[in-house]
Enzyme design. Structure first.
Site, PDB file in Angstrom:
ATOM      1  N   ARG A  28      -7.446 -13.438   9.556  1.00 41.79           N
ATOM      2  CA  ARG A  28      -6.894 -13.460   8.188  1.00 41.79           C
ATOM      3  C   ARG A  28      -7.973 -13.847   7.167  1.00 41.79           C
ATOM      4  O   ARG A  28      -7.938 -13.413   6.018  1.00 41.79           O
ATOM      5  CB  ARG A  28      -5.669 -14.388   8.108  1.00 41.79           C
ATOM      6  CG  ARG A  28      -5.027 -14.421   6.737  1.00 41.79           C
ATOM      7  CD  ARG A  28      -3.533 -14.731   6.773  1.00 41.79           C
ATOM      8  NE  ARG A  28      -3.180 -15.808   7.669  1.00 41.79           N
ATOM      9  CZ  ARG A  28      -3.393 -17.100   7.445  1.00 41.79           C
ATOM     10  NH1 ARG A  28      -3.962 -17.494   6.327  1.00 41.79           N
ATOM     11  NH2 ARG A  28      -3.034 -18.006   8.332  1.00 41.79           N
TER      12      ARG A  28
ATOM     13  N   TYR B  78       2.986   3.919 -10.407  1.00 36.94           N
ATOM     14  CA  TYR B  78       3.658   4.181  -9.125  1.00 36.94           C
ATOM     15  C   TYR B  78       4.956   3.347  -9.093  1.00 36.94           C
ATOM     16  O   TYR B  78       4.985   2.212  -9.577  1.00 36.94           O
ATOM     17  CB  TYR B  78       2.706   3.805  -7.981  1.00 36.94           C
ATOM     18  CG  TYR B  78       3.391   3.732  -6.657  1.00 36.94           C
ATOM     19  CD1 TYR B  78       4.057   4.843  -6.135  1.00 36.94           C
ATOM     20  CD2 TYR B  78       3.412   2.557  -5.917  1.00 36.94           C
ATOM     21  CE1 TYR B  78       4.712   4.772  -4.917  1.00 36.94           C
ATOM     22  CE2 TYR B  78       4.062   2.485  -4.696  1.00 36.94           C
ATOM     23  CZ  TYR B  78       4.708   3.598  -4.204  1.00 36.94           C
ATOM     24  OH  TYR B  78       5.371   3.527  -3.013  1.00 36.94           O
TER      25      TYR B  78
ATOM     26  N   ASP C 281      -5.945   1.032 -11.083  1.00 42.05           N
ATOM     27  CA  ASP C 281      -5.558   1.612  -9.804  1.00 42.05           C
ATOM     28  C   ASP C 281      -6.222   2.990  -9.727  1.00 42.05           C
ATOM     29  O   ASP C 281      -5.853   3.912 -10.448  1.00 42.05           O
ATOM     30  CB  ASP C 281      -4.029   1.716  -9.736  1.00 42.05           C
ATOM     31  CG  ASP C 281      -3.538   2.280  -8.406  1.00 42.05           C
ATOM     32  OD1 ASP C 281      -4.295   3.018  -7.762  1.00 42.05           O
ATOM     33  OD2 ASP C 281      -2.374   2.001  -8.038  1.00 42.05           O
TER      34      ASP C 281
ATOM     35  N   LYS D 140      -3.926   6.447   1.050  1.00 43.12           N
ATOM     36  CA  LYS D 140      -3.966   7.800   0.513  1.00 43.12           C
ATOM     37  C   LYS D 140      -5.313   8.470   0.838  1.00 43.12           C
ATOM     38  O   LYS D 140      -5.611   8.669   1.991  1.00 43.12           O
ATOM     39  CB  LYS D 140      -3.680   7.745  -0.992  1.00 43.12           C
ATOM     40  CG  LYS D 140      -2.419   6.927  -1.332  1.00 43.12           C
ATOM     41  CD  LYS D 140      -1.186   7.644  -0.834  1.00 43.12           C
ATOM     42  CE  LYS D 140       0.122   6.892  -0.886  1.00 43.12           C
ATOM     43  NZ  LYS D 140       0.254   5.585  -1.390  1.00 43.12           N
TER      44      LYS D 140
END
Ligand SMILES: Cc1ncc(COP(=O)(O)O)c(C=O)c1O
Length: 391
Positions: free
Chosen positions: A58, A111, A183, A208
């Site tokens: 992490r 989005y 973004d 994507k």
């Protein structure tokens, strides 16, 4: 503008390359949650920062770290933080830059889940967002208050393909001490590097184009400010926990090697689709920034090196015509997401953008019948033939 040491085609393959002890051509997947210590002295040296080493995935993992450095190299950033998804990157970045009582100013078309995050979830923590049309710079000045800490925008936007002038927005923001988050999912670093136009942080849904194969989720945030990235990683990502899996990092690194090659083909297929639609009697409006009559075309030509692989459009006959079209397609798949090898089609108001109030869609730059196509990598003639029979 920072000079890249190599072209993007080279950096997408070799950026931040590590000398691997077994000289493997490809990076190993460090599929481990934890890293061991030989003795307590080594543990003590590590926790007191005398020794630099991996401890727990992490907080850091060599495969994830390679993805973070390679993406920074192709975005023109100094360093990055990888996340489990694009939404984990966006939510964590927004929470790192604005606190309860502050305000975010965002472009109106985002989005769907980003709209959900900023219109429902963050306001419940006393962090509201004001939505404006950032293609109109005067609206930005008017929307500012003393509480505004962040400007958030996509360009091109999802799904209405609006283009926002990143340099102009950054200039206004920086006069007021406001951070700009872009973004960059739709353009990818192949066609646009917002950090070189003044953005402070770039976020991606790595699900994507970066991955490119529709087989993994991922997100990333990158910046020229190394100190911010360290704070984002250890002060926010590690605590909120949206860490990327080493396997997903490896898949995205694999996908990124062909990113520049794929983006060229996505774009040439999108241009073929846009031209085909423009010439079709059933089509009312085609929205693609590469078209000269697109309102943002000249800004896109200035800040992008390609117009991307997404085309949106409206059919005569509204929603009924749009429904009939998407259901008759055979090769193009009816699905959310984008940037995959397969061409995907959707009606955002019914699918990805359901969070927007249905009665007010036009205020946010799209309609109930806007159709969005993510051009894949199939042969353009096959795509056009499928669209022709469906129309
Ligand atoms: C522009 C944009 N940003 C962010 C996201 C969210 O990314 P993820 O699905 O990886 O969480 C998406 C997803 O479609 C998107 O299109």
């Amino acid at each position: 503008m920072k000079e890249l040491p190599f072209h993007i085609e080279t950096l997408a393959i070799h950026g931040a390359e590590q000398s691997e002890q077994n000289q493997s051509l490809n990076p190993p997947i460090y599929m481990t949650s934890t890293f061991t210590f030989t003795d307590l002295q080594q543990a003590d040296d590590t926790f007191s920062f005398k020794r630099k080493a991996y401890v727990y995935t992490r907080g850091g993992n060599p495969t994830v770290n390679l993805f973070e450095k390679r993406l920074a190299a192709i975005e023109g950033g100094e360093d990055s933080v990888a996340f489990s998804s694009g939404m984990a990157a966006i939510s964590t970045v927004l929470m790192s830059l604005a606190k309860a009582g502050d305000e975010i100013v965002a472009h109106r078309n985002l989005y769907g889940s980003t709209f959900g995050l900023t219109s429902r979830l963050l306001p419940s923590f006393n962090l509201p967002t004001r939505y404006i049309d950032m293609t109109n710079l005067e609206e930005i000045e008017e929307a500012l208050t003393k509480d505004t800490k962040v400007f958030f925008l996509e360009t091109p936007t999802n799904p209405s393909m609006e283009i926002i002038d990143i340099s102009a927005v950054a200039e206004i923001a920086h006069q007021h001490g406001i951070k700009v988050v872009v973004d960059n999912t739709f353009a990818s670093p192949c066609f646009q590097r917002p950090l070189n136009h003044g953005a402070d942080v770039v976020v991606h849904s790595a699900t994507k184009y970066l991955s490119g194969h529709g087989d993994t989720l991922g997100g990333i945030a990158t910046s020229k400010d190394e100190k911010y990235i360290a704070d984002l990683k250890f002060g926010y990502m590690c605590e909120l926990g949206g860490v990327m899996s080493p396997f997903n990092a490896w898949l995205i690194l694999r996908g990124m090697k062909t990113l520049p090659l794929r983006m060229k083909m996505h774009e040439s297929n999108a241009i073929a689709i846009a031209r085909f639609l423009l010439g079709h009697h059933a089509v009312k409006r085609v929205i693609y920034p590469g078209l000269e009559d697109h309102p943002g075309h000249s800004i896109a030509a200035k800040q992008m090196t390609g117009y991307g692989g997404i085309v949106s459009f409206e059919l005569h006959g509204g929603l009924d015509a749009a429904r009939s079209f998407v259901e008759k397609l055979k090769l193009l798949k009816l699905a959310v997401s984008l940037g995959d090898t397969e061409s995907l089609v959707e009606i955002p108001a019914l699918m990805t953008h359901r969070d927007y109030p249905s009665s007010e869609l036009e205020k946010f730059g799209f309609t109930e019948s806007t159709v969005r196509i993510s051009a894949g990598l199939e042969h353009p003639e096959d795509l056009l033939a499928d669209m022709e029979q469906a129309l």
